[in-house]
Design a protein around this motif. Structure first.
Motif, PDB file in Angstrom:
ATOM      1  N   ARG A  50     -15.301  20.295   0.142  1.00 54.83           N
ATOM      2  CA  ARG A  50     -14.682  21.355  -0.587  1.00 54.83           C
ATOM      3  C   ARG A  50     -14.461  20.831  -1.937  1.00 54.83           C
ATOM      4  NH1 ARG A  50      -9.758  23.162  -2.233  1.00 54.83           N
ATOM      5  NH2 ARG A  50      -8.711  21.545  -1.514  1.00 54.83           N
ATOM      6  N   LEU A  51     -14.289  19.777  -2.112  1.00 56.36           N
ATOM      7  CA  LEU A  51     -14.223  19.340  -3.831  1.00 56.36           C
ATOM      8  C   LEU A  51     -15.413  19.059  -4.414  1.00 56.36           C
ATOM      9  CD1 LEU A  51     -11.092  16.925  -3.267  1.00 56.36           C
ATOM     10  CD2 LEU A  51     -10.981  19.232  -4.098  1.00 56.36           C
ATOM     11  N   SER A  52     -16.701  18.957  -3.603  1.00 56.49           N
ATOM     12  CA  SER A  52     -17.627  18.515  -4.560  1.00 56.49           C
ATOM     13  C   SER A  52     -18.147  19.686  -5.280  1.00 56.49           C
ATOM     14  CB  SER A  52     -18.937  18.306  -3.523  1.00 56.49           C
ATOM     15  OG  SER A  52     -19.188  19.590  -2.657  1.00 56.49           O
ATOM     16  N   GLY A  53     -18.500  19.598  -6.663  1.00 61.54           N
ATOM     17  CA  GLY A  53     -18.897  20.631  -7.551  1.00 61.54           C
ATOM     18  C   GLY A  53     -17.738  20.982  -8.303  1.00 61.54           C
ATOM     19  N   LYS A  54     -16.470  20.443  -8.292  1.00 60.75           N
ATOM     20  CA  LYS A  54     -15.482  20.862  -8.982  1.00 60.75           C
ATOM     21  C   LYS A  54     -15.264  19.768 -10.262  1.00 60.75           C
ATOM     22  CE  LYS A  54     -12.713  22.988  -5.539  1.00 60.75           C
ATOM     23  NZ  LYS A  54     -11.361  23.397  -5.276  1.00 60.75           N
ATOM     24  N   SER A  55     -14.543  20.210 -11.465  1.00 60.18           N
ATOM     25  CA  SER A  55     -14.521  19.482 -12.470  1.00 60.18           C
ATOM     26  C   SER A  55     -13.202  18.501 -12.323  1.00 60.18           C
ATOM     27  CB  SER A  55     -13.988  20.341 -13.524  1.00 60.18           C
ATOM     28  OG  SER A  55     -12.628  20.798 -13.385  1.00 60.18           O
ATOM     29  N   ASP A  56     -13.374  17.588 -13.003  1.00 60.50           N
ATOM     30  CA  ASP A  56     -12.214  16.359 -12.962  1.00 60.50           C
ATOM     31  C   ASP A  56     -10.973  17.069 -12.907  1.00 60.50           C
ATOM     32  OD1 ASP A  56     -14.332  14.586 -12.934  1.00 60.50           O
ATOM     33  OD2 ASP A  56     -14.199  13.904 -15.025  1.00 60.50           O
ATOM     34  N   ASP A  57     -10.478  17.807 -13.865  1.00 52.20           N
ATOM     35  CA  ASP A  57      -9.413  18.356 -13.657  1.00 52.20           C
ATOM     36  C   ASP A  57      -8.691  19.093 -12.465  1.00 52.20           C
ATOM     37  OD1 ASP A  57      -8.619  17.372 -16.405  1.00 52.20           O
ATOM     38  OD2 ASP A  57      -9.357  19.493 -17.238  1.00 52.20           O
ATOM     39  N   GLU A  58      -9.909  19.641 -11.698  1.00 53.87           N
ATOM     40  CA  GLU A  58      -9.724  20.302 -10.534  1.00 53.87           C
ATOM     41  C   GLU A  58      -9.604  19.396  -9.428  1.00 53.87           C
ATOM     42  OE1 GLU A  58     -12.156  24.719 -10.772  1.00 53.87           O
ATOM     43  OE2 GLU A  58     -13.271  22.787 -10.846  1.00 53.87           O
ATOM     44  N   VAL A  59     -10.187  18.438  -9.509  1.00 54.57           N
ATOM     45  CA  VAL A  59     -10.174  17.297  -8.443  1.00 54.57           C
ATOM     46  C   VAL A  59      -8.900  16.798  -8.703  1.00 54.57           C
ATOM     47  CG1 VAL A  59     -11.092  15.011  -7.864  1.00 54.57           C
ATOM     48  CG2 VAL A  59     -12.575  17.039  -8.254  1.00 54.57           C
ATOM     49  N   ALA A  60      -8.534  16.418  -9.889  1.00 57.27           N
ATOM     50  CA  ALA A  60      -7.313  15.488 -10.189  1.00 57.27           C
ATOM     51  C   ALA A  60      -5.832  16.545  -9.639  1.00 57.27           C
ATOM     52  CB  ALA A  60      -7.112  15.364 -11.796  1.00 57.27           C
ATOM     53  N   ALA A  61      -6.016  17.929  -9.828  1.00 60.06           N
ATOM     54  CA  ALA A  61      -4.872  18.533  -9.233  1.00 60.06           C
ATOM     55  C   ALA A  61      -4.994  18.585  -7.665  1.00 60.06           C
ATOM     56  CB  ALA A  61      -5.223  19.857  -9.840  1.00 60.06           C
ATOM     57  N   GLU A  62      -6.083  18.858  -7.294  1.00 56.97           N
ATOM     58  CA  GLU A  62      -6.275  18.720  -5.660  1.00 56.97           C
ATOM     59  C   GLU A  62      -5.729  17.365  -5.069  1.00 56.97           C
ATOM     60  OE1 GLU A  62      -7.132  20.986  -3.384  1.00 56.97           O
ATOM     61  OE2 GLU A  62      -7.866  22.393  -4.892  1.00 56.97           O
ATOM     62  N   LEU A  63      -5.958  16.135  -5.986  1.00 45.56           N
ATOM     63  CA  LEU A  63      -5.480  15.023  -5.353  1.00 45.56           C
ATOM     64  C   LEU A  63      -4.222  14.912  -5.711  1.00 45.56           C
ATOM     65  CD1 LEU A  63      -6.059  12.093  -4.672  1.00 45.56           C
ATOM     66  CD2 LEU A  63      -6.540  11.407  -7.164  1.00 45.56           C
ATOM     67  N   ALA A  64      -3.451  15.324  -6.625  1.00 45.05           N
ATOM     68  CA  ALA A  64      -2.039  15.475  -6.726  1.00 45.05           C
ATOM     69  C   ALA A  64      -1.314  16.198  -5.645  1.00 45.05           C
ATOM     70  CB  ALA A  64      -1.366  16.011  -7.873  1.00 45.05           C
ATOM     71  N   ALA A  65      -1.940  17.262  -5.280  1.00 38.35           N
ATOM     72  CA  ALA A  65      -1.191  18.193  -4.173  1.00 38.35           C
ATOM     73  C   ALA A  65      -1.556  17.255  -2.887  1.00 38.35           C
ATOM     74  CB  ALA A  65      -2.208  19.298  -4.096  1.00 38.35           C
ATOM     75  N   ALA A  66      -2.591  16.814  -2.571  1.00 36.19           N
ATOM     76  CA  ALA A  66      -2.755  15.974  -1.397  1.00 36.19           C
ATOM     77  C   ALA A  66      -2.064  14.751  -1.123  1.00 36.19           C
ATOM     78  CB  ALA A  66      -4.256  15.400  -1.134  1.00 36.19           C
ATOM     79  N   GLU A  67      -1.580  14.148  -2.445  1.00 37.03           N
ATOM     80  CA  GLU A  67      -0.752  12.858  -2.428  1.00 37.03           C
ATOM     81  C   GLU A  67       0.691  13.471  -2.117  1.00 37.03           C
ATOM     82  OE1 GLU A  67      -1.337  11.504  -6.529  1.00 37.03           O
ATOM     83  OE2 GLU A  67      -2.639  10.040  -5.628  1.00 37.03           O
ATOM     84  N   GLU A  68       0.861  14.621  -2.540  1.00 34.11           N
ATOM     85  CA  GLU A  68       2.436  15.102  -2.056  1.00 34.11           C
ATOM     86  C   GLU A  68       2.514  15.361  -0.544  1.00 34.11           C
ATOM     87  OE1 GLU A  68       3.352  18.657  -4.402  1.00 34.11           O
ATOM     88  OE2 GLU A  68       3.015  17.693  -6.260  1.00 34.11           O
ATOM     89  N   ARG A  69       1.386  16.120  -0.320  1.00 35.95           N
ATOM     90  CA  ARG A  69       1.473  16.304   1.421  1.00 35.95           C
ATOM     91  C   ARG A  69       1.467  14.833   2.133  1.00 35.95           C
ATOM     92  NH1 ARG A  69      -2.825  19.736  -0.350  1.00 35.95           N
ATOM     93  NH2 ARG A  69      -4.350  18.465   0.542  1.00 35.95           N
ATOM     94  N   PHE A  70       0.736  14.121   1.536  1.00 36.39           N
ATOM     95  CA  PHE A  70       0.714  12.719   2.244  1.00 36.39           C
ATOM     96  C   PHE A  70       1.975  11.954   2.227  1.00 36.39           C
ATOM     97  CE2 PHE A  70       0.458   7.941   2.229  1.00 36.39           C
ATOM     98  CZ  PHE A  70      -0.110   7.822   3.607  1.00 36.39           C
ATOM     99  N   ALA A  71       2.858  12.220   1.049  1.00 35.80           N
ATOM    100  CA  ALA A  71       4.117  11.667   0.955  1.00 35.80           C
ATOM    101  C   ALA A  71       5.243  12.446   1.949  1.00 35.80           C
ATOM    102  CB  ALA A  71       4.592  11.752  -0.289  1.00 35.80           C
TER     103      ALA A  71
END
Length: 114
Positions: A50-71
């Motif tokens: 799903r993340l392939s082809g996204k900008s760095d900012d989009e990937v960073a936002a998705e990563l932050a959301a995933a880190e919150e879900r992981f926590a």
């Protein structure tokens, strides 16, 4: 039936029949643990696609959301482990007697080991 017996999923008692072997609490925990790991890997693979082809900012936002879900999941897991440990501590006598007698398994015959 031979395959099921070889894999330890069933057992037979002569003159009584064939019975489904119940998983021990440890094996039940390991099964759920492995299923959870497999599900996490599947989700990670889906996220990568799903993340392939996204900008760095989009990937960073998705990563932050995933880190919150992981926590959040980590906190829930720690609570489940604490609950399990508390159940073990309060039920040591009950689990010991349950390990020796199983309601769906016939008792061993005299002169044999169960």
């Amino acid at each position: 039936m031979r395959i099921l017996k070889e894999e330890g999923l069933i057992y037979s008692v002569q003159g009584r029949g064939v019975f489904v072997r119940q998983l021990s609490p440890r094996d039940q925990f390991l099964k759920r643990y492995n299923e959870t790991l497999e599900e996490a890997q599947r989700r990670a693979d889906e996220e990568a696609v799903r993340l392939s082809g996204k900008s760095d900012d989009e990937v960073a936002a998705e990563l932050a959301a995933a880190e919150e879900r992981f926590a959040k999941a980590s906190t829930e897991c720690e609570a489940a482990i604490a609950h399990r440990d508390a159940m073990r501590a309060s039920g040591n006598n009950a689990s010991a007697s349950a390990a020796t007698t199983h309601p769906k398994r016939p008792p061993p015959r005299p002169g044999t080991t169960g």
